[in-house]
Each structure stands twice: as C-alpha cells, then as structure tokens.
Design an enzyme around this catalytic site. Structure first.
Site, PDB file in Angstrom:
ATOM      1  CB  VAL A  67     104.285 -21.826  41.765  1.00 10.95           C
ATOM      2  CG1 VAL A  67     105.269 -21.771  43.002  1.00 10.95           C
ATOM      3  CG2 VAL A  67     105.179 -21.812  40.422  1.00 10.95           C
ATOM      4  CB  CYS A  68      99.823 -21.243  43.930  1.00 13.95           C
ATOM      5  SG  CYS A  68     100.383 -19.224  43.162  1.00 13.95           S
ATOM      6  N   PRO A  69     100.306 -24.138  45.101  1.00 10.61           N
ATOM      7  CG  PRO A  69      99.334 -25.770  43.678  1.00 10.61           C
ATOM      8  CD  PRO A  69      99.570 -24.183  43.539  1.00 10.61           C
ATOM      9  CG  LEU A 111      99.400 -21.270  49.331  1.00  9.29           C
ATOM     10  CD1 LEU A 111      97.606 -21.662  48.581  1.00  9.29           C
ATOM     11  CD2 LEU A 111      99.667 -20.376  50.222  1.00  9.29           C
TER      12      LEU A 111
END
Length: 187
Positions: free
Chosen positions: A46-48, A51
């Site tokens: 999920v993080c990329p 960002l």
C-alpha cells in the site's frame, strides 16, 4: 492524549531528497506549512501507492506553500534503494525521512512497538510548528492525497480568517461559517 495544537517535538534524522542525503530536525518544519506522512515500510504494498498519490499532487501543495515529507522506520539508505528501483517511488520528489531509531515515529505517537513500524499517520503542521491536523489509519487502509490537500487548504483558511470555520466537505472558495449565538440551532 491528542497532539492537536501541540508543538512538534525535537528530533534529528536523515532523509533522502532529490538524490542526496540531507539532515533534518524540527526546525525544518517551522516557517512554512508542512505535511508529514508516516508509512510502515519501504518495499511494501500500500505504501508506494500512497507516496505516488501524494507525489502526483506535489505541484498543488507547492502552490499553497506546503512542504511534504514521507517517513518510516527504514533508513535513508533504504529510501534511496527504493527510489532507485521502484517506478512509483521514482516519482517522489519530496524528502523521505529515515527514522531507524523510531524517535520521530514515537514523537508523533504512531509507533507499533512490537513491530518497529509506523502506523499510517498524517500530520499537518503550521508555520509555528504546531500540529493542526492528525489522522491515523490501520495498516490496511490507504490514504487519499486529494482529501489531504482539501484539509490543508481548510487549515490554512481557518488560520488566516479568525472567527470563521469550514463546514463538512468545504472546498476552496465555498462558504464558511462564523460561529455565533445566532447560528445555534439554525444549521
């Protein structure tokens, strides 16, 4: 205890930003509006997406004078390696703060102690270093940068227009409210 209307606590960290390692402290968050977005870890799922979503609106944040920061408990070296290998993270032109000691993550109350990772925490900080917006999500729930942009604009509006407040779903240019005895029971 809520962090709203408290000052950002002292810290020292190194970030990866525009191809360089840069030293940061709480002083970098003063003098301008800032957003710091904590995420669990580099090289994840999920993080990329979050960002990259934030990077897609960076020009809009720049227009309103807001500095963006991403932060995780990874090192600044890991941030560089991720930036060099991920098409999504290559789009990130804001600083990615390494917090391997967890100092910054703990300062904002988003450390998952048993895992050494950050929750998905987003904080809007005014030019005096005061936290004005905070939102914390469980790890499986991604954030929306366009909603964050709306909240930052609302925080900036309220700061520059004492006595006015932004109602639900307020967008730039929409009507605001002026709380008074005359409004009680009429909304």
């Amino acid at each position: 205890m809520s962090l709203i209307n408290t000052q950002i606590k002292p810290f020292k960290a190194t970030a990866y930003h525009n191809g360089k390692f840069v030293d940061l402290s709480e002083e970098n968050f003063k003098g301008t509006w800032s957003v710091i977005m904590f995420y669990p870890a580099d090289f994840t799922f999920v993080c990329p997406t979050e960002l990259e979503d934030l990077a897609s609106l960076q020009a809009e944040f720049d227009k309103i004078g807001v500095k963006l920061y991403g932060a995780s408990t990874d090192t600044h070296f890991s941030h560089k390696a991720w930036h060099d290998t991920s098409d999504a993270i290559k789009k990130v032109n804001y600083a990615l703060i390494g917090d391997p000691t967890g100092t910054l993550t703990r300062n904002f109350g988003v450390m998952i102690e048993e895992e050494g990772l950050a929750l998905r925490g987003t904080f809007v900080i005014d030019p005096s270093g005061t936290i004005k917006v905070m939102e914390v999500h469980d790890l499986g729930i991604g954030r929306d940068a366009s909603e964050l942009l709306r909240k930052v604009k609302a925080a900036q509006y309220v700061a520059s227009h004492p006595g006015e407040v932004c109602p639900a779903k307020w967008t730039e240019g929409a009507e605001t409210l002026k709380p008074s005895l005359d409004l009680v029971g009429k909304i």
